[in-house]
Design an enzyme around this catalytic site. Structure first.
Site, PDB file in Angstrom:
ATOM      1  CE  LYS A  83       5.765   1.696   1.638  1.00 45.67           C
ATOM      2  NZ  LYS A  83       4.503   1.486   0.914  1.00 45.67           N
ATOM      3  CB  SER A 162       2.054   0.188   3.772  1.00 48.88           C
ATOM      4  OG  SER A 162       2.375   0.439   2.410  1.00 48.88           O
ATOM      5  CB  SER A 186       0.466   2.167   0.569  1.00 49.45           C
ATOM      6  OG  SER A 186      -0.042   1.076   1.278  1.00 49.45           O
TER       7      SER A 186
HETATM    8  N1  GLN Z   1      -3.714  -1.329   2.830  1.00 52.46           N
HETATM    9  C1  GLN Z   1      -3.617  -2.086   1.612  1.00 52.46           C
HETATM   10  C2  GLN Z   1      -3.009  -3.432   1.923  1.00 52.46           C
HETATM   11  O1  GLN Z   1      -2.775  -3.681   3.054  1.00 52.46           O
HETATM   12  C3  GLN Z   1      -2.807  -1.349   0.603  1.00 52.46           C
HETATM   13  C4  GLN Z   1      -1.371  -1.368   0.902  1.00 52.46           C
HETATM   14  C5  GLN Z   1      -0.548  -0.713  -0.157  1.00 52.46           C
HETATM   15  O2  GLN Z   1      -1.032   0.098  -0.953  1.00 52.46           O
HETATM   16  N2  GLN Z   1       0.711  -1.072  -0.170  1.00 52.46           N
HETATM   17  O3  GLN Z   1      -2.778  -4.227   1.082  1.00 52.46           O
END
Ligand code: GLN
Length: 507
Positions: A83, A162, A186
C-alpha cells in the site's frame, strides 16, 4: 502464457515452495507477475507505481542465493504489493495524495517501513505500490488523488478501500499477497468486497514505523493474500517488537501458519445480534450465517452475545479518527512538497492556503476541518472527550464477551461491493460501510475477513464476494487463522482442518 497462468494461480506459499525447490526461478515468477500487471493494471487501477526493475533485481538475488546453496527466506521469490501509505526506500510513496508530489516528482523515502524491511529480509519481491484512498480516508479507493481502483469481480464496482489497490492486485491474481493498513476496516472491507483474505492484527502487534500516519491510536499494518495460510505467513514475518515504534508490543509472535491446521473443535463462537440487524443486506446475511453454521458443524459451539455499544462505533470513530488526523496531517505544510505556486514572500497565511488547498482532496479537507473542530476549545469536552469515554464502553463490551467466547463472528461489511460513484456524494453512507469493522480498531482487537460463498447485489445480478469477519481478544490472531482456514476449506471443498466428519463438506 500457459506457465504464466499456472504461476498466477499459485498461492503465496506455493510460490515460495516452487522457488525453493527450483521448479521455477524467482525471475520467472517476477516476469509472470509483470505480464499480468501489464495486462490488468490499466483497466483495474491496482498499482500507482510498478517497480519492475527492483522486482527483477530482487528476484535475481534470490536465484543467486539458491544457486550458491544459501538458505532462502520464508517469502523467497514471492512478489508483493505494498500500500502506498508504507515507506519504501528510494521508491515513490504518495499515500494516494498529491501533497507528497513536488511538480511531477513523488516523494521517495530514504528508508523502508519496518514491515517492508522484514519482507525483504525473507526474500520477498516488490511488485509495486498499491493504489489507495488519499491518506487512507475512504471505503472505495475513489478518494485516490490519481485514479480509482476497480473490482475484478465486476469493474463497474468499487473494490472497497482504503487499501483497495492491494486487494485488487491480489484478487485479480497479479500477485499472491500484499500489505495494507487498517484504521477502521481498510484491510478487511476491501478483502471482503474482492474475495481475498485480509487481517487487521492487534494494535501494537505490527510496527507502524514507516506507515504514514492517519489516526495513530487506530492504525495497524495488515496482510492480504489469496488464501488464509498466505496471510498467516505474511503476518508471521511482519509481526513482532520494533524499538522504533513506541506502541509496539514486546511479545513473542505465535505460529500463525501452523494454527491454520488446528480446526475449530471446542471453539466457542460468539454471534452478536447487533451485527445482524437493519442495514445488513439479506443476501449477505444468508451467506455469513451459512459460514457460521459450518463452523458449528466442524465442532464449534455458537453462543448468542451482545455488544450494545456497537451502535455508537461510527460516531465515536469519526470523532477520534478525524481529531488524530487533523493533528497528524498538520506536518504536510506544503513547504517541501505539494507546492504548486511559489508563496508570496513573507505572507505565511497565503502560502498556507495556496499549498493546502492545492494539495489535499475534498475528503481529506473535510476530515481536517472536522478533526480541528472536535478538538477546539469549547467543543473538546462535548465531542472528543465524550468519544474517548464511549470508546472505553465499546472496549468493555468486548472484554465482557471474551470472558464467554473465544472468537466473535460477524459480516465484514453490510453489503456486497457497491457501484463506482454510487456513494461518492454521500459521505455518511460511505462511512456506514465500516459499521462492522470499526469496533475492532476502537478496541485494539485482532480481526480478519475470509471469503464465504458469494451473494448477488440487492437489485439482483451476478454473485459478488462476501466476507465473514472473525474477531478475537488481544493477541489471539492464531485462533482467527484456525477458524478462517475451516471456512476457506468449505469454499474450496477441501477437507477442513481438524474435521469431525470423514468427508469434505459440499460448498
Ligand atoms: N473507511 C474508514 C475511513 O475512511 C476506514 C479507513 C481505514 O481503515 N484506513 O476512515
Amino acid at each position: 502464457m500457459g506457465q504464466r497462468n499456472e504461476i498466477q494461480h499459485w498461492t503465496l506459499i506455493e510460490v515460495a515452495q516452487h522457488v525453493a525447490a527450483g521448479d521455477v526461478s524467482a525471475e520467472e515468477v517476477a516476469r509472470s507477475a509483470l505480464d499480468t500487471i501489464e495486462e490488468l493494471n490499466t483497466p483495474l487501477g491496482a498499482f500507482l507505481t510498478v517497480t519492475a526493475d527492483q522486482m527483477l533485481t530482487q528476484a535475481r538475488a534470490v536465484d543467486a542465493r539458491r544457486t550458491r546453496g544459501e538458505p532462502l527466506g520464508k517469502l523467497a521469490g514471492v512478489p508483493l504489493g505494498i500500500k502506498d501509505a508504507l515507506c519504501t526506500r528510494g521508491v515513490p510513496t504518495t499515500c494516494g495524495s498529491k501533497i507528497l508530489v513536488r511538480g511531477s516528482e513523488p516523494w521517495r523515502p530514504p528508508y523502508d517501513a519496518t514491515t517492508v524491511a522484514r519482507l525483504w529480509a525473507e526474500g520477498a519481491l516488490l511488485a509495486g505500490k498499491c493504489n489507495m484512498d488519499e491518506f487512507a480516508m475512504g471505503s472505495s479507493t475513489e478518494n485516490s488523488a490519481f485514479f480509482p481502483a476497480r473490482n475484478p469481480a465486476d469493474p463497474t464496482r468499487t473494490p472497497g478501500g482504503s487499501s483497495g489497490g492491494s486487494a485488487v492486485a491480489v484478487a485479480a491474481r497479479m500477485i499472491p499477497g500484499a500489505l495494507g493498513s487498517d484504521t477502521g476496516g481498510s484491510v478487511r472491507q476491501p478483502a471482503a468486497y474482492t474475495g481475498c483474505v485480509g487481517v487487521k492484527p492487534t494494535y501494537g502487534r505490527v510496527s507502524r514505523f514507516g506507515l504514514i500516519a492517519y489516526a495513530s491510536s487506530l492504525d495497524v499494518v495488515g496482510p492480504m493474500a489469496s488464501d488464509v495460510r498466505g496471510a498467516a505467513r505474511l503476518l508471521e514475518v511482519i509481526a513482532g517488537h520494533d524499538p522504533r515504534d513506541g506502541t509496539s508490543l514486546d511479545q513473542p509472535v505465535d505460529a500463525y501458519e501452523a494454527a491454520c491446521e488446528r480446526g475449530v473443535r471446542g471453539l466457542r463462537v460468539g454471534v452478536p445480534e447487533e451485527y445482524f440487524g437493519t442495514g445488513l443486506q439479506p443476501e449477505v446475511k444468508t451467506q455469513v450465517e451459512a459460514a457460521i453454521h459450518l463452523l458449528e458443524r466442524e465442532g464449534a459451539t455458537l453462543v448468542p452475545v451482545h455488544l450494545p455499544h456497537t451502535r455508537h462505533a461510527v460516531a465515536t470513530y469519526y470523532v477520534i479518527a478525524t481529531a488524530e488526523a487533523s493533528s497528524n496531517l498538520a506536518r504536510f505544510d506544503g513547504v517541501r512538497f505539494g507546492l504548486r505556486h511559489e508563496p508570496p514572500a513573507g505572507d505565511v497565511t497565503a502560502m498556507y492556503e495556496a499549498t493546502r488547498g492545492k494539495g489535499f482532496g475534498p475528503e481529506v479537507k473535510r476530515r481536517i476541518v472536522l478533526g480541528t473542530y472536535v478538538l477546539s476549545h469549547g467543543y473538546y469536552d462535548a465531542y472528543y472527550r465524550k468519544a474517548q469515554q464511549v470508546r472505553t464502553l465499546i472496549r468493555r463490551d468486548f472484554d465482557q464477551v471474551f470472558g464467554e467466547v473465544d472468537v466473535i463472528a460477524t459480516p465484514t461489511a453490510p453489503t456486497v461491493a457497491f457501484l463506482l460513484g454510487e456513494q461518492l456524494d454521500d459521505p455518511l453512507t460511505m462511512y456506514l460501510n465500516d459499521v462492522y469493522t470499526l469496533p475492532a480498531n476502537l478496541a485494539g482487537l485482532p480481526a480478519l475477513s475470509v471469503p464465504v460463498a458469494p451473494a448477488p447485489p440487492s437489485g439482483g445480478g451476478s454473485p459478488l464476494p462476501v466476507g465473514l469477519q472473525l474477531l478475537g481478544p488481544p493477541l489471539a490472531e492464531a485462533r482467527l487463522f484456525a477458524a478462517a482456514a475451516v471456512v476457506e476449506a468449505m469454499l474450496t471443498s477441501r477437507q477442513p482442518p481438524g474435521a469431525l466428519s470423514p468427508t469434505a463438506p459440499t460448498p
